[in-house]
Design a protein around this motif. Sequence first.
Motif, PDB file in Angstrom:
ATOM      1  N   THR A 119     -10.535  -0.251  -8.506  1.00  0.00           N
ATOM      2  CA  THR A 119     -10.317   0.190  -7.128  1.00  0.00           C
ATOM      3  C   THR A 119     -10.950   1.559  -6.898  1.00  0.00           C
ATOM      4  N   ARG A 120     -10.869   2.419  -7.893  1.00  0.00           N
ATOM      5  CA  ARG A 120     -11.508   3.737  -7.781  1.00  0.00           C
ATOM      6  C   ARG A 120     -13.031   3.600  -7.684  1.00  0.00           C
ATOM      7  N   GLY A 142     -13.489   0.525  -4.333  1.00  0.00           N
ATOM      8  CA  GLY A 142     -12.778   0.759  -3.081  1.00  0.00           C
ATOM      9  C   GLY A 142     -12.710  -0.435  -2.153  1.00  0.00           C
ATOM     10  N   GLY A 143     -13.378  -0.293  -0.995  1.00  0.00           N
ATOM     11  CA  GLY A 143     -13.310  -1.295   0.059  1.00  0.00           C
ATOM     12  C   GLY A 143     -13.728  -2.681  -0.359  1.00  0.00           C
ATOM     13  N   TYR A 189       0.844  -1.205   0.000  1.00  0.00           N
ATOM     14  CA  TYR A 189       0.000   0.000   0.000  1.00  0.00           C
ATOM     15  C   TYR A 189       0.881   1.258   0.000  1.00  0.00           C
ATOM     16  N   TYR A 200      -6.364   5.610  -1.510  1.00  0.00           N
ATOM     17  CA  TYR A 200      -7.494   5.094  -0.735  1.00  0.00           C
ATOM     18  C   TYR A 200      -7.201   5.283   0.750  1.00  0.00           C
ATOM     19  N   ALA A 238      -4.545   0.463  -4.315  1.00  0.00           N
ATOM     20  CA  ALA A 238      -5.177   1.289  -3.277  1.00  0.00           C
ATOM     21  C   ALA A 238      -4.264   2.442  -2.885  1.00  0.00           C
ATOM     22  N   ASN A 292      -9.441   2.739   6.359  1.00  0.00           N
ATOM     23  CA  ASN A 292     -10.351   1.780   5.717  1.00  0.00           C
ATOM     24  C   ASN A 292      -9.592   0.582   5.147  1.00  0.00           C
ATOM     25  N   TYR A 293      -8.442   0.869   4.566  1.00  0.00           N
ATOM     26  CA  TYR A 293      -7.628  -0.214   4.009  1.00  0.00           C
ATOM     27  C   TYR A 293      -7.212  -1.192   5.108  1.00  0.00           C
ATOM     28  N   ILE A 351     -10.928  -4.425  -2.044  1.00  0.00           N
ATOM     29  CA  ILE A 351      -9.912  -4.815  -1.063  1.00  0.00           C
ATOM     30  C   ILE A 351     -10.344  -6.087  -0.336  1.00  0.00           C
ATOM     31  N   ILE A 394      -4.106   5.247  -5.750  1.00  0.00           N
ATOM     32  CA  ILE A 394      -5.269   6.147  -5.837  1.00  0.00           C
ATOM     33  C   ILE A 394      -5.507   6.915  -4.540  1.00  0.00           C
ATOM     34  N   THR A 412      -3.685  -5.511  -5.307  1.00  0.00           N
ATOM     35  CA  THR A 412      -4.808  -4.705  -4.830  1.00  0.00           C
ATOM     36  C   THR A 412      -4.312  -3.606  -3.901  1.00  0.00           C
TER      37      THR A 412
END
Length: 205
Positions: A148-149, A152-153, A121, A178, A173, A182-183, A156, A176, A169
């Motif tokens: 991913t945009r 998102g979650g 990440y 992210y 993330a 959250n990640y 992941i 972009i 992945t």
Amino acid sequence: MKSNSKSVKKTRLQLLHQYYSYTGFYKFLGKSLKKALPPILLFIAALLFINYFVVNINDLLIYVTENYSDYTVFGIFFASESILGLIPPEIFIAWSDKASSPITYLSILALLSYLGGVVSYFSGIAIAKIPTMKNYLEVKMAKHIKNTRKWGGFLIIVGALLPIPFAITSIAAGIIGYPLTNYLLFGLLRFLRFYLYAAAIFSLI
């Protein structure tokens, strides 16, 4: 008040469902599951073939356990999980079954996989700051970054649970931007993946 609250909640869920339907998330998930199944079956078939016709898997894993330090195996695994997930985690899960404390070793592997994803990440974040690298990877990983945009979650979660390189992945993330919190939260499902796969692999070897 309670009925209104439930109504609003239901409406939000419906809108979320519509969004994922329109953007093709469910189709993507279905394709990912179809792609994930053959490697799992192939791994099981290869494991059984090697065990019965080449070399006893138990003996091989015991040999590795006796001749290579735990730190060496853990180090190789962490490096793999940090760099595009080059080695299938299932091999290391099978190895952990021959350790003195299989659940402890399995948990360490799950933690290292999770931390490897975190490294990936931050690698994505670093890459995003280098124009040439960012442009190169945005072409090479265009589809993954686009997804991913959009999702998102949820993407992941898919990366954490399914047998696809979690590092890819995670890099997407990071590229972009992210949200890290959250990640880290969604990435915890990586532990669940290891325990579920271990339940199957431990029963085979």
